[in-house]
Design a protein around this motif. Structure first.
Motif, PDB file in Angstrom:
ATOM      1  N   VAL A   1     -32.372   3.018  14.105  1.00 26.17           N
ATOM      2  CA  VAL A   1     -34.197   3.178  13.730  1.00 26.17           C
ATOM      3  C   VAL A   1     -33.869   4.485  14.149  1.00 26.17           C
ATOM      4  N   LEU A   2     -34.273   4.931  12.867  1.00 30.28           N
ATOM      5  CA  LEU A   2     -35.059   6.138  13.313  1.00 30.28           C
ATOM      6  C   LEU A   2     -36.352   5.617  12.175  1.00 30.28           C
ATOM      7  N   GLU A   3     -37.492   6.202  12.577  1.00 32.60           N
ATOM      8  CA  GLU A   3     -38.911   6.440  12.248  1.00 32.60           C
ATOM      9  C   GLU A   3     -39.451   7.998  11.713  1.00 32.60           C
ATOM     10  N   ALA A   4     -39.777   8.258  10.609  1.00 25.91           N
ATOM     11  CA  ALA A   4     -40.339   9.524  10.050  1.00 25.91           C
ATOM     12  C   ALA A   4     -41.268   9.412   8.820  1.00 25.91           C
ATOM     13  N   ASP A   5     -42.055  10.459   9.845  1.00 30.48           N
ATOM     14  CA  ASP A   5     -43.044  10.961   7.823  1.00 30.48           C
ATOM     15  C   ASP A   5     -41.983  11.190   6.629  1.00 30.48           C
ATOM     16  N   GLY A   6     -41.998  10.280   5.813  1.00 29.89           N
ATOM     17  CA  GLY A   6     -41.118  10.778   4.448  1.00 29.89           C
ATOM     18  C   GLY A   6     -42.047  12.032   3.579  1.00 29.89           C
ATOM     19  N   HIS A   7     -43.019  12.643   3.683  1.00 26.19           N
ATOM     20  CA  HIS A   7     -43.017  12.956   3.126  1.00 26.19           C
ATOM     21  C   HIS A   7     -43.681  14.749   3.748  1.00 26.19           C
ATOM     22  N   ASP A   8     -43.011  14.850   5.228  1.00 24.71           N
ATOM     23  CA  ASP A   8     -43.108  15.824   6.477  1.00 24.71           C
ATOM     24  C   ASP A   8     -41.532  16.395   6.252  1.00 24.71           C
ATOM     25  N   HIS A   9     -41.494  17.753   5.915  1.00 24.67           N
ATOM     26  CA  HIS A   9     -40.213  18.286   5.671  1.00 24.67           C
ATOM     27  C   HIS A   9     -39.985  18.759   7.379  1.00 24.67           C
ATOM     28  N   ALA A  10     -40.867  18.593   8.387  1.00 25.26           N
ATOM     29  CA  ALA A  10     -39.648  18.639   9.164  1.00 25.26           C
ATOM     30  C   ALA A  10     -39.262  17.518  10.012  1.00 25.26           C
ATOM     31  N   ALA A  11     -39.613  16.682   9.874  1.00 23.43           N
ATOM     32  CA  ALA A  11     -39.893  15.263  10.586  1.00 23.43           C
ATOM     33  C   ALA A  11     -38.657  14.556   9.807  1.00 23.43           C
ATOM     34  N   LEU A  12     -38.595  14.996   8.385  1.00 24.08           N
ATOM     35  CA  LEU A  12     -37.629  14.336   7.963  1.00 24.08           C
ATOM     36  C   LEU A  12     -35.902  14.799   8.182  1.00 24.08           C
TER      37      LEU A  12
END
Lengths: 322, 272
Positions: free
Chosen positions: B199-210
């Motif tokens: 499981v990975l989490e990311a801010d789905g509106h942050d292209h770098a994090a995604l």
């Protein structure tokens, strides 16, 4: 020819189909078989090609979704499952993910119709042929015995696109000669019609033959057209054979409203005048019973079929079309 | 039109996202669309198609990857993103759910709960063939109510389909309200982990994090299938619609379209 007064041979379809699938796997290295915690049909493939048999567990929706993915990856896929759970739990996956895109997936449903008998209505599936017949691109087979079951599975695999083959759950009476030749487009005329014609599939074939034996004699000979391939339905053939008879009866282990009853009536409507009766399953909730008892409950027996034919050919309307 | 090359800089991806949102609002002015859920998933789709190396003449990217938009009602986002990536003929699409034949569309979806099984079958097929192809399935969070998703999740983990990636558009809203008030999904990360997924989490509106999360998910190194739980905001990018369930399915009036276009804000720097 066996009759209901003679000894009949009954054999389960599953071992024969397992052999057919193994041969198909030998011939096509891209063939894979999927099962849902039921391995009987895959026995041969599993033994010889363990990596080409995948048991997905008791999860029919996922079973069909995975089949769709494998087919999209270029595999020829055979899905084996118990008919009631395949048809009812995975209906949407079968339609959207396999039939609509016309993928190369052959569904083999064990225990269509009433063949699970005393296991009860949860396990009966008198709507499987109608369900699959309602889907785009999809061919539907309802063999009567081991002989046409083997043919049906080979035929399903030989033609690209989705197909469904209904198998019996237990032993099915052998009605065909081992070397019988079948034709998907015309069905098999097992008895030529006199004044009446039976259109039959699956267990209905043996019942129709028995009814024909009871009726043998001048004046009301019953023809028997056995359909192993029920969809596409051979409309022209049925019209052609019905043209010379006073009565048509349908004999099937299926709901008439989406089975041979409806298909035959649609083929004849407006183009033929005579007596028509469907010896089919209806939606009335069944009693507990084995397959024979359930068939009797729904009046799908040789005696009932013969009585229908006699009523029709002796009735006031008989012969009126001439 | 954005030049097509995998792994654009984040700034370029943000521009693709904004262009796609503008296209989406234009579509929503002429027909009813599932707008909120399309806005929330746009940045995810931009990131996924970019990383697979999508191009109109190379819809499966560099490695034959297959992308499935399992939350098919967000097809308007898909049209808008693919158009930004250069696919022609998507200015006036009619189908309200993905249909096969559109470049980049692997499977017709719309009935929820189908995509993960199809993706698992594709991933299994790739493994049987020994190819490097990967499957990416984009799911809605409301879609996780469907039991078939969890059948597929068990299957993928059991078969250790490391070439399968799920991305959950965790916008917290489904048609009639908050996911947690209709059918609780939390603890969502723990659910996937307990099913045997990385499981990975990311801010789905942050292209770098995604990109970081998706690249890790796609590396196939873990031996397990990977889910990226992407925290998103329904209506994201149009300030007056953010988090508002009324925009689930709408056709915008000319006034609303004008106001929404004015309210278009750049994304790519995160949901906050």
């Amino acid at each position: 020819m066996s009759t209901d007064t003679n000894t009949v041979t009954a054999l389960p379809m599953r071992p024969v189909v397992a052999d057919v699938l193994r041969e198909a796997a030998d011939a096509d290295p891209r063939l894979v078989v999927l099962g849902a915690d039921g391995q009987a049909l895959a026995a041969g493939v599993r033994e010889r090609y363990p990596e080409r048999y995948i048991d997905v567990g008791i999860a029919e929706a996922n079973l069909v979704g995975v089949a769709s993915g494998l087919a999209r990856a270029g595999r020829r896929v055979v899905v084996c499952a118990m008919a009631p759970f395949l048809v009812r739990r995975a209906a949407e996956q079968i339609r959207n993910d396999v039939a609509n895109p016309g993928l190369d997936v052959t569904f083999v449903g064990v225990g269509g119709g009433l063949s699970y008998g005393t296991l009860g209505p949860t396990h009966h599936c008198p709507e499987d042929l109608g369900f699959f017949s309602a889907l785009p691109h999809t061919r539907v087979y309802c063999p009567a015995d081991v002989v046409d079951a083997a043919w049906a599975v080979r035929q399903a695999l030989a033609v690209p696109g989705p197909a469904y083959v209904r198998l019996g759950a237990r032993a099915d009476r052998v009605v065909h000669a081992p070397d019988e030749r079948f034709d998907a487009g015309t069905g098999l005329l097992m008895r030529p019609p006199g004044r009446a014609l039976a259109v039959a599939a699956g267990a209905g074939v043996g019942i129709a033959l028995d009814a024909a034996d009871r009726l043998a004699g001048p004046g009301h000979t019953l023809g028997v057209l056995a359909l192993t391939a029920v969809t596409p339905f051979p409309q022209e053939r049925v019209r052609e054979l019905a043209a010379g008879v006073d009565a048509v009866v349908v004999v099937e282990e299926h709901l008439a409203s989406s089975g041979l009853g409806a298909a035959t009536a649609l083929a004849l409507a407006g183009q033929w005048h005579g007596a028509f009766a469907a010896h089919s399953v209806h939606t009335g909730y069944p009693p507990i019973g084995d397959r024979e008892e359930l068939l009797a409950h729904y009046r799908i027996t040789a005696g009932d079929v013969a009585a229908s034919v006699l009523d029709a050919v002796r009735g006031p309307g008989a012969g009126a079309r001439r | 039109m954005t030049p097509v090359a995998a792994e654009r800089p984040d700034r370029a991806l943000a521009a693709v996202s904004t262009g796609a949102r503008r296209r989406l609002l234009d579509l929503a002015a002429s027909r009813g669309v599932h707008l909120g859920a399309s806005l929330s998933v746009i940045d995810i789709l931009v990131g996924v198609y970019d990383l697979t190396g999508f191009a109109p003449d190379r819809p499966s990217g560099h490695r034959g990857d297959r992308v499935i938009l399992s939350k098919g009602h967000s097809v308007w986002a898909l049209y808008s993103v693919l158009a930004e990536f250069g696919v022609a003929g998507l200015d006036d699409p009619r189908a309200g759910h993905p249909v096969e034949g559109t470049p980049g569309v692997t499977a017709a979806t719309g009935a929820l709960g189908h995509g993960l099984s199809i993706g698992a079958g594709l991933a299994l097929g790739a493994r049987l063939d020994g190819t490097a192809q990967r499957s990416v399935v984009v799911l809605g969070d409301g879609e996780l109510d469907e039991g078939s998703v969890w059948e597929a999740a068990m299957f993928a983990a059991h078969h250790r389909l490391a070439n399968l990636v799920a991305v959950v558009d965790r916008n917290g809203l489904q048609q009639e309200g908050h996911t947690e008030s209709i059918l609780s999904l939390e603890p969502l990360d723990a659910k996937w982990a307990s099913f045997g997924w990385r499981v990975l989490e990311a801010d789905g509106h942050d292209h770098a994090a995604l990109r970081t999360a998706l690249r890790t998910a796609l590396d196939g190194q873990d031996g397990r299938p990977t889910v990226v739980v992407a925290r998103t905001v329904k209506g994201r990018g149009v300030s007056l619609m953010e988090g508002d369930a009324r925009y689930h399915y709408v056709q915008l009036t000319p006034e609303e379209h004008a106001a929404a276009t004015r309210a278009l804000v750049g994304t790519g720097q995160g949901a906050a």
